[in-house]
Design a protein around this motif. Sequence first.
Motif, PDB file in Angstrom:
ATOM      1  N   GLN A  48       0.821  -1.219   0.000  1.00  0.00           N
ATOM      2  CA  GLN A  48       0.000   0.000   0.000  1.00  0.00           C
ATOM      3  C   GLN A  48       0.849   1.261   0.000  1.00  0.00           C
ATOM      4  OE1 GLN A  48      -2.358  -0.814   3.497  1.00  0.00           O
ATOM      5  NE2 GLN A  48      -4.015  -1.670   2.249  1.00  0.00           N
ATOM      6  N   GLY A  49       2.172   1.094  -0.067  1.00  0.00           N
ATOM      7  CA  GLY A  49       3.054   2.250  -0.109  1.00  0.00           C
ATOM      8  C   GLY A  49       3.451   2.791   1.241  1.00  0.00           C
ATOM      9  N   GLN A  50       3.151   2.062   2.297  1.00  0.00           N
ATOM     10  CA  GLN A  50       3.532   2.502   3.643  1.00  0.00           C
ATOM     11  C   GLN A  50       4.968   2.075   3.932  1.00  0.00           C
ATOM     12  OE1 GLN A  50       1.557   4.417   5.722  1.00  0.00           O
ATOM     13  NE2 GLN A  50       0.316   4.488   3.859  1.00  0.00           N
ATOM     14  N   LEU A  51       5.766   3.017   4.407  1.00  0.00           N
ATOM     15  CA  LEU A  51       7.148   2.724   4.758  1.00  0.00           C
ATOM     16  C   LEU A  51       7.168   1.820   5.982  1.00  0.00           C
ATOM     17  CD1 LEU A  51      10.183   3.280   4.246  1.00  0.00           C
ATOM     18  CD2 LEU A  51       9.957   5.240   5.794  1.00  0.00           C
ATOM     19  N   LEU A  52       7.773   0.644   5.841  1.00  0.00           N
ATOM     20  CA  LEU A  52       7.865  -0.314   6.944  1.00  0.00           C
ATOM     21  C   LEU A  52       9.168  -0.180   7.703  1.00  0.00           C
ATOM     22  CD1 LEU A  52       6.602  -3.579   5.199  1.00  0.00           C
ATOM     23  CD2 LEU A  52       5.318  -2.052   6.706  1.00  0.00           C
ATOM     24  N   GLU A  53      10.257   0.002   6.961  1.00  0.00           N
ATOM     25  CA  GLU A  53      11.570   0.016   7.601  1.00  0.00           C
ATOM     26  C   GLU A  53      12.591   0.649   6.674  1.00  0.00           C
ATOM     27  OE1 GLU A  53      14.331  -2.682  10.408  1.00  0.00           O
ATOM     28  OE2 GLU A  53      12.355  -3.374   9.834  1.00  0.00           O
ATOM     29  N   THR A  54      13.610   1.237   7.303  1.00  0.00           N
ATOM     30  CA  THR A  54      14.770   1.704   6.550  1.00  0.00           C
ATOM     31  C   THR A  54      16.001   1.041   7.153  1.00  0.00           C
ATOM     32  OG1 THR A  54      15.080   3.651   7.957  1.00  0.00           O
ATOM     33  CG2 THR A  54      13.747   3.937   5.959  1.00  0.00           C
ATOM     34  N   LEU A  55      16.933   0.728   6.288  1.00  0.00           N
ATOM     35  CA  LEU A  55      18.192   0.114   6.707  1.00  0.00           C
ATOM     36  C   LEU A  55      19.320   0.840   5.988  1.00  0.00           C
ATOM     37  CD1 LEU A  55      17.087  -3.570   6.059  1.00  0.00           C
ATOM     38  CD2 LEU A  55      17.130  -2.436   8.278  1.00  0.00           C
ATOM     39  N   SER A  56      20.467   0.935   6.647  1.00  0.00           N
ATOM     40  CA  SER A  56      21.621   1.548   5.995  1.00  0.00           C
ATOM     41  C   SER A  56      22.885   1.102   6.699  1.00  0.00           C
ATOM     42  CB  SER A  56      21.510   3.076   6.008  1.00  0.00           C
ATOM     43  OG  SER A  56      21.491   3.562   7.336  1.00  0.00           O
ATOM     44  N   GLY A  57      23.993   1.296   6.013  1.00  0.00           N
ATOM     45  CA  GLY A  57      25.276   0.950   6.598  1.00  0.00           C
ATOM     46  C   GLY A  57      26.405   1.580   5.821  1.00  0.00           C
ATOM     47  N   VAL A  58      27.593   1.494   6.394  1.00  0.00           N
ATOM     48  CA  VAL A  58      28.787   2.077   5.799  1.00  0.00           C
ATOM     49  C   VAL A  58      29.946   1.117   5.995  1.00  0.00           C
ATOM     50  CG1 VAL A  58      29.408   3.364   7.896  1.00  0.00           C
ATOM     51  CG2 VAL A  58      30.201   4.176   5.678  1.00  0.00           C
ATOM     52  N   GLN A  59      30.882   1.150   5.071  1.00  0.00           N
ATOM     53  CA  GLN A  59      32.072   0.317   5.195  1.00  0.00           C
ATOM     54  C   GLN A  59      33.161   0.837   4.270  1.00  0.00           C
ATOM     55  OE1 GLN A  59      30.124  -3.332   3.751  1.00  0.00           O
ATOM     56  NE2 GLN A  59      31.750  -3.441   2.218  1.00  0.00           N
ATOM     57  N   ILE A  60      34.380   0.421   4.513  1.00  0.00           N
ATOM     58  CA  ILE A  60      35.454   0.701   3.574  1.00  0.00           C
ATOM     59  C   ILE A  60      35.096  -0.020   2.292  1.00  0.00           C
ATOM     60  CG2 ILE A  60      37.893   0.317   3.075  1.00  0.00           C
ATOM     61  CD1 ILE A  60      38.392   0.642   6.100  1.00  0.00           C
ATOM     62  N   SER A  61      35.274   0.658   1.176  1.00  0.00           N
ATOM     63  CA  SER A  61      34.778   0.121  -0.083  1.00  0.00           C
ATOM     64  C   SER A  61      35.724   0.438  -1.227  1.00  0.00           C
ATOM     65  CB  SER A  61      33.397   0.713  -0.379  1.00  0.00           C
ATOM     66  OG  SER A  61      32.932   0.282  -1.620  1.00  0.00           O
ATOM     67  N   GLU A  62      35.515  -0.263  -2.324  1.00  0.00           N
ATOM     68  CA  GLU A  62      36.304  -0.047  -3.532  1.00  0.00           C
ATOM     69  C   GLU A  62      35.520   0.647  -4.638  1.00  0.00           C
ATOM     70  OE1 GLU A  62      38.267  -3.605  -4.865  1.00  0.00           O
ATOM     71  OE2 GLU A  62      38.513  -4.286  -2.800  1.00  0.00           O
ATOM     72  N   SER A  63      34.174   0.568  -4.583  1.00  0.00           N
ATOM     73  CA  SER A  63      33.407   1.158  -5.685  1.00  0.00           C
ATOM     74  C   SER A  63      31.934   1.283  -5.337  1.00  0.00           C
ATOM     75  CB  SER A  63      33.535   0.299  -6.952  1.00  0.00           C
ATOM     76  OG  SER A  63      32.759  -0.863  -6.829  1.00  0.00           O
ATOM     77  N   SER A  64      31.232   2.052  -6.164  1.00  0.00           N
ATOM     78  CA  SER A  64      29.793   2.173  -6.000  1.00  0.00           C
ATOM     79  C   SER A  64      29.092   0.863  -6.358  1.00  0.00           C
ATOM     80  CB  SER A  64      29.241   3.328  -6.829  1.00  0.00           C
ATOM     81  OG  SER A  64      29.526   3.132  -8.192  1.00  0.00           O
ATOM     82  N   LEU A  65      29.640   0.098  -7.308  1.00  0.00           N
ATOM     83  CA  LEU A  65      29.051  -1.194  -7.655  1.00  0.00           C
ATOM     84  C   LEU A  65      29.013  -2.106  -6.434  1.00  0.00           C
ATOM     85  CD1 LEU A  65      27.962  -3.437  -9.450  1.00  0.00           C
ATOM     86  CD2 LEU A  65      30.329  -3.911 -10.159  1.00  0.00           C
ATOM     87  N   GLU A  66      30.078  -2.134  -5.684  1.00  0.00           N
ATOM     88  CA  GLU A  66      30.109  -2.953  -4.470  1.00  0.00           C
ATOM     89  C   GLU A  66      28.962  -2.570  -3.541  1.00  0.00           C
ATOM     90  OE1 GLU A  66      33.374  -4.319  -1.116  1.00  0.00           O
ATOM     91  OE2 GLU A  66      33.583  -2.328  -2.026  1.00  0.00           O
ATOM     92  N   MET A  67      28.710  -1.284  -3.393  1.00  0.00           N
ATOM     93  CA  MET A  67      27.647  -0.820  -2.500  1.00  0.00           C
ATOM     94  C   MET A  67      26.266  -1.132  -3.064  1.00  0.00           C
ATOM     95  SD  MET A  67      29.090   0.337   0.206  1.00  0.00           S
ATOM     96  CE  MET A  67      30.005  -1.152  -0.036  1.00  0.00           C
ATOM     97  N   GLU A  68      26.092  -1.043  -4.380  1.00  0.00           N
ATOM     98  CA  GLU A  68      24.816  -1.414  -4.997  1.00  0.00           C
ATOM     99  C   GLU A  68      24.525  -2.895  -4.752  1.00  0.00           C
ATOM    100  OE1 GLU A  68      22.652   0.613  -6.304  1.00  0.00           O
ATOM    101  OE2 GLU A  68      23.780   2.382  -6.916  1.00  0.00           O
ATOM    102  N   LEU A  69      25.539  -3.741  -4.915  1.00  0.00           N
ATOM    103  CA  LEU A  69      25.376  -5.172  -4.672  1.00  0.00           C
ATOM    104  C   LEU A  69      25.026  -5.444  -3.213  1.00  0.00           C
ATOM    105  CD1 LEU A  69      28.398  -6.474  -6.770  1.00  0.00           C
ATOM    106  CD2 LEU A  69      26.012  -7.116  -7.135  1.00  0.00           C
ATOM    107  N   ILE A  70      25.735  -4.793  -2.309  1.00  0.00           N
ATOM    108  CA  ILE A  70      25.486  -5.002  -0.883  1.00  0.00           C
ATOM    109  C   ILE A  70      24.081  -4.542  -0.505  1.00  0.00           C
ATOM    110  CG2 ILE A  70      26.160  -4.209   1.432  1.00  0.00           C
ATOM    111  CD1 ILE A  70      29.099  -4.444   0.437  1.00  0.00           C
ATOM    112  N   ALA A  71      23.638  -3.418  -1.052  1.00  0.00           N
ATOM    113  CA  ALA A  71      22.287  -2.938  -0.749  1.00  0.00           C
ATOM    114  C   ALA A  71      21.240  -3.958  -1.184  1.00  0.00           C
ATOM    115  CB  ALA A  71      22.037  -1.591  -1.435  1.00  0.00           C
ATOM    116  N   ALA A  72      21.376  -4.492  -2.388  1.00  0.00           N
ATOM    117  CA  ALA A  72      20.408  -5.487  -2.883  1.00  0.00           C
ATOM    118  C   ALA A  72      20.469  -6.755  -2.033  1.00  0.00           C
ATOM    119  CB  ALA A  72      20.689  -5.798  -4.350  1.00  0.00           C
ATOM    120  N   ILE A  73      21.661  -7.195  -1.693  1.00  0.00           N
ATOM    121  CA  ILE A  73      21.828  -8.392  -0.857  1.00  0.00           C
ATOM    122  C   ILE A  73      21.193  -8.187   0.507  1.00  0.00           C
ATOM    123  CG2 ILE A  73      23.543  -9.763   0.409  1.00  0.00           C
ATOM    124  CD1 ILE A  73      25.360  -9.381  -2.153  1.00  0.00           C
TER     125      ILE A  73
END
Length: 171
Positions: A48-73
Amino acid sequence: MDFRQHTPYRLNPDAPEPQTYLLNLYTDGAYFKQHRLGGWGIAIYDHQGQLLETLSGVQISESSLEMELIAAIKALQWVQQNHPNSSPTLYTDAQILLEGLFDKYPQWQESNWHSPNGNPVVFTELWQQLHQLTENLNPDIYWIKGHTNSHQNQLADQLARQSILKKPYSD
Protein backbone atom coordinates in the motif's frame (compact mmCIF):
# COMPACT_ATOMS: atom_id res chain seq x y z
CA MET A 1 20.05 -6.94 -22.96
CA ASP A 2 18.48 -3.51 -22.98
CA PHE A 3 17.22 -2.90 -19.46
CA ARG A 4 14.17 -0.71 -19.45
CA GLN A 5 12.40 1.16 -16.77
CA HIS A 6 9.02 -0.32 -15.72
CA THR A 7 9.93 -3.79 -17.03
CA PRO A 8 10.25 -6.57 -14.43
CA TYR A 9 13.23 -8.91 -14.62
CA ARG A 10 13.17 -12.29 -12.93
CA LEU A 11 15.61 -15.21 -12.76
CA ASN A 12 12.82 -17.80 -12.64
CA PRO A 13 9.93 -16.32 -14.65
CA ASP A 14 7.95 -19.57 -14.58
CA ALA A 15 8.13 -20.09 -10.81
CA PRO A 16 4.82 -19.60 -8.99
CA GLU A 17 4.53 -16.39 -7.06
CA PRO A 18 3.78 -16.55 -3.36
CA GLN A 19 0.37 -15.05 -2.75
CA THR A 20 1.25 -13.65 0.63
CA TYR A 21 2.73 -10.40 1.75
CA LEU A 22 3.93 -8.04 -0.98
CA LEU A 23 7.04 -5.94 -0.30
CA ASN A 24 8.70 -3.19 -2.32
CA LEU A 25 12.43 -2.83 -1.68
CA TYR A 26 14.23 0.30 -2.88
CA THR A 27 18.01 -0.02 -2.75
CA ASP A 28 20.90 2.28 -3.47
CA GLY A 29 24.62 2.48 -2.94
CA ALA A 30 26.96 5.45 -2.58
CA TYR A 31 30.73 5.74 -2.72
CA PHE A 32 33.07 8.53 -1.64
CA LYS A 33 36.30 7.79 -3.50
CA GLN A 34 38.49 10.27 -1.61
CA HIS A 35 37.76 8.46 1.67
CA ARG A 36 37.30 4.94 0.23
CA LEU A 37 34.00 4.72 2.07
CA GLY A 38 30.82 3.25 0.72
CA GLY A 39 27.30 3.34 2.03
CA TRP A 40 24.14 1.44 1.26
CA GLY A 41 20.52 2.32 1.87
CA ILE A 42 17.26 0.41 1.75
CA ALA A 43 13.69 1.66 2.03
CA ILE A 44 11.11 -1.10 2.51
CA TYR A 45 7.45 -0.45 1.71
CA ASP A 46 4.34 -2.60 1.92
CA HIS A 47 2.01 -3.06 -1.04
CA GLN A 48 0.00 0.00 0.00
CA GLY A 49 3.05 2.25 -0.11
CA GLN A 50 3.53 2.50 3.64
CA LEU A 51 7.15 2.72 4.76
CA LEU A 52 7.86 -0.31 6.94
CA GLU A 53 11.57 0.02 7.60
CA THR A 54 14.77 1.70 6.55
CA LEU A 55 18.19 0.11 6.71
CA SER A 56 21.62 1.55 6.00
CA GLY A 57 25.28 0.95 6.60
CA VAL A 58 28.79 2.08 5.80
CA GLN A 59 32.07 0.32 5.19
CA ILE A 60 35.45 0.70 3.57
CA SER A 61 34.78 0.12 -0.08
CA GLU A 62 36.30 -0.05 -3.53
CA SER A 63 33.41 1.16 -5.68
CA SER A 64 29.79 2.17 -6.00
CA LEU A 65 29.05 -1.19 -7.65
CA GLU A 66 30.11 -2.95 -4.47
CA MET A 67 27.65 -0.82 -2.50
CA GLU A 68 24.82 -1.41 -5.00
CA LEU A 69 25.38 -5.17 -4.67
CA ILE A 70 25.49 -5.00 -0.88
CA ALA A 71 22.29 -2.94 -0.75
CA ALA A 72 20.41 -5.49 -2.88
CA ILE A 73 21.83 -8.39 -0.86
CA LYS A 74 20.94 -6.79 2.48
CA ALA A 75 17.41 -6.04 1.27
CA LEU A 76 16.81 -9.63 0.17
CA GLN A 77 18.39 -10.98 3.37
CA TRP A 78 15.95 -8.82 5.34
CA VAL A 79 13.06 -10.36 3.41
CA GLN A 80 14.43 -13.86 3.93
CA GLN A 81 14.70 -13.28 7.70
CA ASN A 82 11.51 -11.30 8.28
CA HIS A 83 9.02 -12.28 5.55
CA PRO A 84 10.31 -15.47 3.87
CA ASN A 85 6.94 -16.23 2.23
CA SER A 86 6.51 -12.76 0.79
CA SER A 87 6.55 -11.69 -2.79
CA PRO A 88 9.32 -9.05 -2.96
CA THR A 89 9.90 -6.51 -5.67
CA LEU A 90 13.34 -4.93 -5.74
CA TYR A 91 13.98 -1.55 -7.33
CA THR A 92 17.49 -0.43 -8.25
CA ASP A 93 18.89 2.49 -10.19
CA ALA A 94 22.00 0.45 -11.08
CA GLN A 95 21.65 -1.01 -14.55
CA ILE A 96 25.00 -2.73 -14.04
CA LEU A 97 23.40 -4.83 -11.32
CA LEU A 98 20.75 -6.09 -13.76
CA GLU A 99 23.31 -6.59 -16.50
CA GLY A 100 25.52 -8.67 -14.23
CA LEU A 101 22.70 -10.72 -12.77
CA PHE A 102 20.76 -11.43 -15.96
CA ASP A 103 23.31 -11.21 -18.79
CA LYS A 104 26.80 -11.84 -17.51
CA TYR A 105 26.25 -14.27 -14.64
CA PRO A 106 25.90 -17.40 -16.84
CA GLN A 107 29.01 -16.39 -18.82
CA TRP A 108 31.01 -15.85 -15.63
CA GLN A 109 30.00 -19.26 -14.32
CA GLU A 110 30.97 -20.90 -17.59
CA SER A 111 34.36 -19.17 -17.65
CA ASN A 112 35.16 -20.09 -14.03
CA TRP A 113 34.54 -16.51 -12.90
CA HIS A 114 36.73 -14.73 -15.41
CA SER A 115 35.69 -11.90 -17.70
CA PRO A 116 36.17 -12.18 -21.48
CA ASN A 117 39.57 -10.45 -21.15
CA GLY A 118 40.73 -13.17 -18.73
CA ASN A 119 40.66 -11.08 -15.56
CA PRO A 120 38.86 -12.40 -12.49
CA VAL A 121 35.32 -11.08 -12.06
CA VAL A 122 35.25 -8.29 -9.51
CA PHE A 123 33.06 -8.97 -6.44
CA THR A 124 32.47 -12.62 -7.37
CA GLU A 125 31.27 -13.54 -3.88
CA LEU A 126 28.73 -10.70 -3.86
CA TRP A 127 27.42 -11.68 -7.32
CA GLN A 128 27.06 -15.28 -6.17
CA GLN A 129 25.31 -14.25 -2.97
CA LEU A 130 22.89 -11.98 -4.84
CA HIS A 131 22.18 -14.69 -7.40
CA GLN A 132 21.44 -17.26 -4.67
CA LEU A 133 19.05 -14.89 -2.90
CA THR A 134 17.23 -14.05 -6.13
CA GLU A 135 16.90 -17.75 -6.94
CA ASN A 136 15.46 -18.45 -3.46
CA LEU A 137 13.10 -15.47 -3.22
CA ASN A 138 12.38 -14.97 -6.94
CA PRO A 139 11.79 -11.22 -6.71
CA ASP A 140 10.66 -9.07 -9.58
CA ILE A 141 13.54 -6.65 -10.13
CA TYR A 142 13.00 -3.28 -11.74
CA TRP A 143 15.45 -0.70 -12.95
CA ILE A 144 14.36 2.82 -12.13
CA LYS A 145 16.10 5.97 -13.20
CA GLY A 146 18.00 7.41 -10.26
CA HIS A 147 17.53 10.93 -8.91
CA THR A 148 14.08 11.33 -10.43
CA ASN A 149 10.68 11.89 -8.87
CA SER A 150 10.68 8.54 -7.06
CA HIS A 151 10.68 9.57 -3.41
CA GLN A 152 11.31 5.92 -2.48
CA ASN A 153 14.51 5.81 -4.54
CA GLN A 154 15.52 9.21 -3.22
CA LEU A 155 15.09 7.94 0.33
CA ALA A 156 17.33 4.91 -0.37
CA ASP A 157 19.93 7.24 -1.90
CA GLN A 158 19.71 9.61 1.08
CA LEU A 159 20.15 6.72 3.52
CA ALA A 160 23.25 5.49 1.67
CA ARG A 161 24.83 8.94 1.58
CA GLN A 162 23.95 9.81 5.16
CA SER A 163 25.51 6.61 6.43
CA ILE A 164 28.82 7.73 4.93
CA LEU A 165 28.54 11.27 6.23
CA LYS A 166 27.86 10.04 9.78
CA LYS A 167 30.98 7.85 9.76
CA PRO A 168 33.95 9.54 11.44
CA TYR A 169 36.98 9.30 9.19
CA SER A 170 40.34 10.95 8.85
CA ASP A 171 42.32 12.02 5.78
